[in-house]
Design an enzyme around this catalytic site. Structure first.
Site, PDB file in Angstrom:
ATOM      1  N   LYS A 136       2.761 -41.590  14.246  1.00  0.00           N
ATOM      2  CA  LYS A 136       3.448 -42.746  13.679  1.00  0.00           C
ATOM      3  C   LYS A 136       4.243 -43.444  14.777  1.00  0.00           C
ATOM      4  O   LYS A 136       4.653 -42.749  15.701  1.00  0.00           O
ATOM      5  CB  LYS A 136       4.374 -42.379  12.524  1.00  0.00           C
ATOM      6  CG  LYS A 136       5.298 -41.173  12.712  1.00  0.00           C
ATOM      7  CD  LYS A 136       6.281 -41.091  13.830  1.00  0.00           C
ATOM      8  CE  LYS A 136       7.281 -42.147  14.084  1.00  0.00           C
ATOM      9  NZ  LYS A 136       8.153 -41.848  15.268  1.00  0.00           N
ATOM     10  N   TYR A 221      10.946 -43.778   9.174  1.00  0.00           N
ATOM     11  CA  TYR A 221      11.194 -42.600   8.327  1.00  0.00           C
ATOM     12  C   TYR A 221      11.886 -43.005   7.019  1.00  0.00           C
ATOM     13  O   TYR A 221      11.603 -42.446   5.957  1.00  0.00           O
ATOM     14  CB  TYR A 221      12.042 -41.557   9.067  1.00  0.00           C
ATOM     15  CG  TYR A 221      11.250 -40.775  10.091  1.00  0.00           C
ATOM     16  CD1 TYR A 221      10.470 -39.694   9.705  1.00  0.00           C
ATOM     17  CD2 TYR A 221      11.274 -41.114  11.433  1.00  0.00           C
ATOM     18  CE1 TYR A 221       9.727 -38.973  10.627  1.00  0.00           C
ATOM     19  CE2 TYR A 221      10.536 -40.403  12.373  1.00  0.00           C
ATOM     20  CZ  TYR A 221       9.769 -39.339  11.959  1.00  0.00           C
ATOM     21  OH  TYR A 221       9.037 -38.632  12.875  1.00  0.00           O
TER      22      TYR A 221
HETATM   23  P1  NDP Z   1       6.409 -39.365  25.637  1.00  0.00           P
HETATM   24  O1  NDP Z   1       6.774 -40.510  26.515  1.00  0.00           O
HETATM   25  O2  NDP Z   1       7.180 -38.104  25.775  1.00  0.00           O
HETATM   26  O3  NDP Z   1       4.870 -38.982  25.873  1.00  0.00           O
HETATM   27  C1  NDP Z   1       3.851 -39.945  25.767  1.00  0.00           C
HETATM   28  C2  NDP Z   1       2.693 -39.490  26.646  1.00  0.00           C
HETATM   29  O4  NDP Z   1       1.642 -40.464  26.501  1.00  0.00           O
HETATM   30  C3  NDP Z   1       2.976 -39.460  28.139  1.00  0.00           C
HETATM   31  O5  NDP Z   1       3.562 -38.258  28.556  1.00  0.00           O
HETATM   32  C4  NDP Z   1       1.608 -39.654  28.731  1.00  0.00           C
HETATM   33  O6  NDP Z   1       0.920 -38.412  28.739  1.00  0.00           O
HETATM   34  C5  NDP Z   1       0.890 -40.541  27.714  1.00  0.00           C
HETATM   35  N1  NDP Z   1       0.788 -41.930  28.154  1.00  0.00           N
HETATM   36  C6  NDP Z   1      -0.376 -42.615  28.305  1.00  0.00           C
HETATM   37  N2  NDP Z   1      -0.166 -43.857  28.716  1.00  0.00           N
HETATM   38  C7  NDP Z   1       1.176 -43.993  28.842  1.00  0.00           C
HETATM   39  C8  NDP Z   1       2.014 -45.081  29.238  1.00  0.00           C
HETATM   40  N3  NDP Z   1       1.510 -46.286  29.583  1.00  0.00           N
HETATM   41  N4  NDP Z   1       3.348 -44.890  29.260  1.00  0.00           N
HETATM   42  C9  NDP Z   1       3.858 -43.696  28.904  1.00  0.00           C
HETATM   43  N5  NDP Z   1       3.122 -42.632  28.532  1.00  0.00           N
HETATM   44  C10 NDP Z   1       1.770 -42.791  28.489  1.00  0.00           C
HETATM   45  O7  NDP Z   1       6.452 -39.899  24.147  1.00  0.00           O
HETATM   46  P2  NDP Z   1       6.517 -39.029  22.817  1.00  0.00           P
HETATM   47  O8  NDP Z   1       5.678 -37.835  22.979  1.00  0.00           O
HETATM   48  O9  NDP Z   1       7.919 -38.851  22.409  1.00  0.00           O
HETATM   49  O10 NDP Z   1       5.856 -40.039  21.738  1.00  0.00           O
HETATM   50  C11 NDP Z   1       4.458 -40.240  21.651  1.00  0.00           C
HETATM   51  C12 NDP Z   1       4.075 -40.695  20.247  1.00  0.00           C
HETATM   52  O11 NDP Z   1       4.478 -39.699  19.319  1.00  0.00           O
HETATM   53  C13 NDP Z   1       4.746 -41.985  19.764  1.00  0.00           C
HETATM   54  O12 NDP Z   1       3.860 -42.736  18.988  1.00  0.00           O
HETATM   55  C14 NDP Z   1       5.912 -41.496  18.930  1.00  0.00           C
HETATM   56  O13 NDP Z   1       6.322 -42.423  17.931  1.00  0.00           O
HETATM   57  C15 NDP Z   1       5.317 -40.252  18.313  1.00  0.00           C
HETATM   58  N6  NDP Z   1       6.331 -39.257  17.949  1.00  0.00           N
HETATM   59  C16 NDP Z   1       6.289 -38.710  16.702  1.00  0.00           C
HETATM   60  C17 NDP Z   1       7.204 -37.759  16.323  1.00  0.00           C
HETATM   61  C18 NDP Z   1       7.129 -37.132  14.986  1.00  0.00           C
HETATM   62  O14 NDP Z   1       8.033 -36.382  14.626  1.00  0.00           O
HETATM   63  N7  NDP Z   1       6.069 -37.337  14.219  1.00  0.00           N
HETATM   64  C19 NDP Z   1       8.291 -37.355  17.223  1.00  0.00           C
HETATM   65  C20 NDP Z   1       8.223 -37.963  18.531  1.00  0.00           C
HETATM   66  C21 NDP Z   1       7.268 -38.875  18.862  1.00  0.00           C
HETATM   67  P3  NDP Z   1      -0.103 -38.014  29.899  1.00  0.00           P
HETATM   68  O15 NDP Z   1       0.718 -37.926  31.135  1.00  0.00           O
HETATM   69  O16 NDP Z   1      -0.656 -36.724  29.455  1.00  0.00           O
HETATM   70  O17 NDP Z   1      -1.153 -39.103  29.963  1.00  0.00           O
END
Ligand code: NDP
Length: 370
Positions: A136, A221
């Protein structure tokens, strides 16, 4: 096997009405240990903060297993391979992951990347013939969300949105109470969702990658919660935006929005979404015959809940473990969660978000039909 599955389902269904039975660790262990059905083999795309949390939670899943990764960071792939015994043939990057279509060892891809990338990535995964689980907010607009639904339908794969609360035990118990009429007619919902965001350079504050600000990330949420707690979709929206830091929260990146929703039954909701007010994690609902309060309501838990009848006592289980086992059951057996979490459900929330943005911008009451 099918009688065993029936037994597991019976225990789960009766658990809501029988807290003592549900609370028995021995019974839980016995039912879980006995699972010998199909296992959903999942590749995670985006090995960031939430992806890491999901991977860790999946270690305890019985019906889902992490078997692959898609990442733009080779060092993370290496770490995850070692940590989760992921074979090299199940590792991809953003350029070559379309080749996953030839990999029979992967059933589904869980997209956990920035919001603005979800649409394109979902369409590519669907075209590769794999089920999609997408975080989401599912996308950054209604149009994108609908494209994702259409692409998954055309490819005959499932599209599920990472609404983990739909599998959370106390949330489920309260939804069941509302369905049973234990609150009478729901009249009023209050949702407070927010935290103080740090690093101003992160993607969450970049309109292209996030699609907005607090509303897309955390306000959603309260939107989704209002709908599952009241059991109804809104027909009108009003909203007011407050911005105290236009440097950190640029044009199109909302800092704080208060919004109100009206429902056909006459129920109303009053909600707050913020990236600049801390400790906002609370739901309250008042019905004609009772009330509920959840605080915390949507954090990683333990969730706390109470009603006019007393405290809720369902045990805490890691949300993402329940979610992934539940999604595996949905994909394999069509077993639906208590409230839906498919692509269409995600599009409904996107429609509400767009209406909130329009109402905040124009100051007008926006009629909505979802
Ligand atoms: P992060 O920034 O921690 O991680 C995102 C990951 O996406 C990066 O580490 C990277 O992984 C990859 N990525 C690919 N392209 C990009 C870019 N252009 N910029 C940044 N990162 C990129 O974010 P979150 O993990 O916190 O959030 C990711 C998703 O999860 C969002 O949609 C957020 O809303 C959702 N979320 C949902 C939660 C829930 O409880 N359901 C809680 C937290 C987040 P790599 O290096 O492996 O390519």
């Amino acid at each position: 096997m099918s009688s065993r599955r029936n037994f597991i389902e019976k225990v789960t269904v009766s658990a809501i009405g029988m807290p003592l039975l549900f609370n028995s660790p021995n019974l839980l262990a016995a039912t879980e240990a006995s699972y010998d059905g199909p296992v959903l083999r999942v590749a995670i795309m985006g090995l960031g903060s939430y992806g890491s949390r999901v991977a860790k939670a999946m270690v305890d899943c019985k019906k889902a297993k992490l078997v692959g990764v898609i990442s733009g960071t080779p060092s993370k792939i290496k770490d995850w391979q070692a940590k989760y015994s992921i074979p090299k043939k199940n590792c991809y990057n953003y350029d070559n992951f379309d080749a996953i279509k030839d990999n029979d060892d992967i059933d589904a891809v869980y997209i956990i990347t920035p919001n603005g990338l979800h649409c394109d990535q979902t369409i590519r995964v669907a075209k590769a013939g794999k089920h999609v689980i997408c975080e989401k907010p599912m996308a950054i607009s209604v149009a994108e969300g609908q494209k994702m639904v259409d692409a998954c339908k055309a490819a005959k794969v499932k599209l599920l949105i990472g609404y983990r609360m739909h599998y959370e035990p106390k949330t489920k118990a309260l939804i069941q109470m509302r369905m049973n009429g234990e609150f009478g007619t729901p009249k009023f919902f209050q949702g407070q969702s927010g935290f103080v965001i740090g690093d101003p350079t992160q993607w969450r504050l970049n309109k292209e990658l996030a699609g907005g600000g607090a509303m897309m990330d955390i306000g959603i949420y309260s939107i989704n919660g209002a709908r599952y707690i009241l059991g109804e979709d809104p027909i009108w929206i009003t909203a007011q935006e407050t911005k105290t830091d236009p440097v950190k929260f640029k044009e199109g990146v909302d800092e704080t929005i208060q919004f109100q929703m009206g429902f056909a039954s006459g129920a109303v909701a009053n909600c707050l979404s913020s990236y600049n007010i801390g400790n906002l994690d609370r739901f309250y609902m008042s019905g004609s015959d009772g009330w509920l309060e959840m605080k915390p309501s949507t954090g990683y838990g333990p969730i706390k809940g109470r009603t006019h009848k007393g405290e809720l006592n369902q045990p805490h289980v890691t949300h993402q473990t329940l979610q992934m086992d539940g999604m595996a059951e949905l994909i394999f057996n069509g077993k639906q969660p208590i409230v839906p979490l498919d692509g269409e459900e995600g599009v409904k929330d996107m429609k509400i978000i767009e209406a909130i943005f329009e109402a905040a911008k124009t100051g007008k009451k926006v009629e909505i039909s979802i």
